[in-house]
Design a protein around this motif. Structure first.
Motif, PDB file in Angstrom:
ATOM      1  N   LEU A  31      -2.588   5.865  -1.459  1.00 31.84           N
ATOM      2  CA  LEU A  31      -3.846   6.466  -1.920  1.00 31.84           C
ATOM      3  C   LEU A  31      -4.323   7.536  -0.947  1.00 31.84           C
ATOM      4  O   LEU A  31      -4.807   8.585  -1.351  1.00 31.84           O
ATOM      5  CB  LEU A  31      -4.932   5.396  -2.065  1.00 31.84           C
ATOM      6  N   LYS A  32      -4.188   7.254   0.349  1.00 30.59           N
ATOM      7  CA  LYS A  32      -4.610   8.216   1.355  1.00 30.59           C
ATOM      8  C   LYS A  32      -3.759   9.480   1.282  1.00 30.59           C
ATOM      9  O   LYS A  32      -4.277  10.595   1.358  1.00 30.59           O
ATOM     10  CB  LYS A  32      -4.516   7.592   2.742  1.00 30.59           C
ATOM     11  N   GLN A  33      -2.447   9.323   1.104  1.00 29.03           N
ATOM     12  CA  GLN A  33      -1.560  10.480   1.021  1.00 29.03           C
ATOM     13  C   GLN A  33      -1.810  11.297  -0.244  1.00 29.03           C
ATOM     14  O   GLN A  33      -1.689  12.523  -0.225  1.00 29.03           O
ATOM     15  CB  GLN A  33      -0.104  10.022   1.064  1.00 29.03           C
ATOM     16  N   LEU A  34      -2.174  10.618  -1.329  1.00 28.99           N
ATOM     17  CA  LEU A  34      -2.462  11.333  -2.573  1.00 28.99           C
ATOM     18  C   LEU A  34      -3.852  11.963  -2.567  1.00 28.99           C
ATOM     19  O   LEU A  34      -4.216  12.687  -3.482  1.00 28.99           O
ATOM     20  CB  LEU A  34      -2.344  10.381  -3.771  1.00 28.99           C
ATOM     21  N   ARG A  38     -11.232   7.817  -4.501  1.00 26.07           N
ATOM     22  CA  ARG A  38     -11.691   6.435  -4.371  1.00 26.07           C
ATOM     23  C   ARG A  38     -11.076   5.718  -3.168  1.00 26.07           C
ATOM     24  O   ARG A  38     -11.271   4.520  -2.999  1.00 26.07           O
ATOM     25  CB  ARG A  38     -11.365   5.668  -5.649  1.00 26.07           C
ATOM     26  N   TYR A  39     -10.358   6.441  -2.335  1.00 29.28           N
ATOM     27  CA  TYR A  39      -9.689   5.811  -1.195  1.00 29.28           C
ATOM     28  C   TYR A  39     -10.681   5.094  -0.291  1.00 29.28           C
ATOM     29  O   TYR A  39     -10.446   3.959   0.120  1.00 29.28           O
ATOM     30  CB  TYR A  39      -8.898   6.852  -0.399  1.00 29.28           C
ATOM     31  N   ARG A  89      -5.695  -4.352  -8.486  1.00 28.20           N
ATOM     32  CA  ARG A  89      -6.613  -3.226  -8.740  1.00 28.20           C
ATOM     33  C   ARG A  89      -6.199  -1.984  -7.944  1.00 28.20           C
ATOM     34  O   ARG A  89      -6.226  -0.870  -8.470  1.00 28.20           O
ATOM     35  CB  ARG A  89      -8.048  -3.630  -8.373  1.00 28.20           C
ATOM     36  N   ILE A  90      -5.828  -2.171  -6.690  1.00 30.27           N
ATOM     37  CA  ILE A  90      -5.414  -1.018  -5.884  1.00 30.27           C
ATOM     38  C   ILE A  90      -4.109  -0.447  -6.425  1.00 30.27           C
ATOM     39  O   ILE A  90      -3.933   0.772  -6.508  1.00 30.27           O
ATOM     40  CB  ILE A  90      -5.298  -1.417  -4.401  1.00 30.27           C
ATOM     41  N   ARG A  91      -3.194  -1.306  -6.859  1.00 31.98           N
ATOM     42  CA  ARG A  91      -1.920  -0.846  -7.427  1.00 31.98           C
ATOM     43  C   ARG A  91      -2.150  -0.024  -8.692  1.00 31.98           C
ATOM     44  O   ARG A  91      -1.521   1.011  -8.900  1.00 31.98           O
ATOM     45  CB  ARG A  91      -1.038  -2.052  -7.739  1.00 31.98           C
TER      46      ARG A  91
END
Length: 96
Positions: A31-34, A38-39, A89-91
């Motif tokens: 998520l951080k790399q993308l 919402r990270y 949820r994170i996935r």
């Protein structure tokens, strides 16, 4: 249920929880790399769940110390359920 079975079950639950924690960290890194907006909210949620898990695992240690293995397994299952929901949820956020 024999005590040895309860201890093995408890260790299996902890191993699953540890594996889910590693996957969750990898998804948070993705998520951080993308650079998803919402990270930060997912990072805060992860920190809250981690704090709650630490408290519950302290309670599990107390139950194990008292010899209440079935209760310790039940609390560990609650921890595993919470981590599974957080991981899912994170996935889903990473996949979308």
């Amino acid at each position: 249920m024999p005590i040895i079975v309860e201890i093995i079950l408890f260790l299996a639950i902890l191993a699953l929880d540890h594996a889910l924690a590693g996957q969750t960290e990898r998804f948070l890194d993705q998520l951080k790399q993308l650079n998803r907006p919402r990270y930060q909210s997912w990072l805060k949620l992860n920190a809250i769940f981690t704090g709650l898990n630490i408290l519950l695992l302290i309670l599990v240690g107390w139950q194990l110390f008292k010899g209440q293995y079935a209760s310790a397994c039940g609390i560990s299952l609650i921890v595993l359920l919470g981590d599974t929901l957080k991981w899912h949820r994170i996935r889903q956020t990473v996949k979308n």
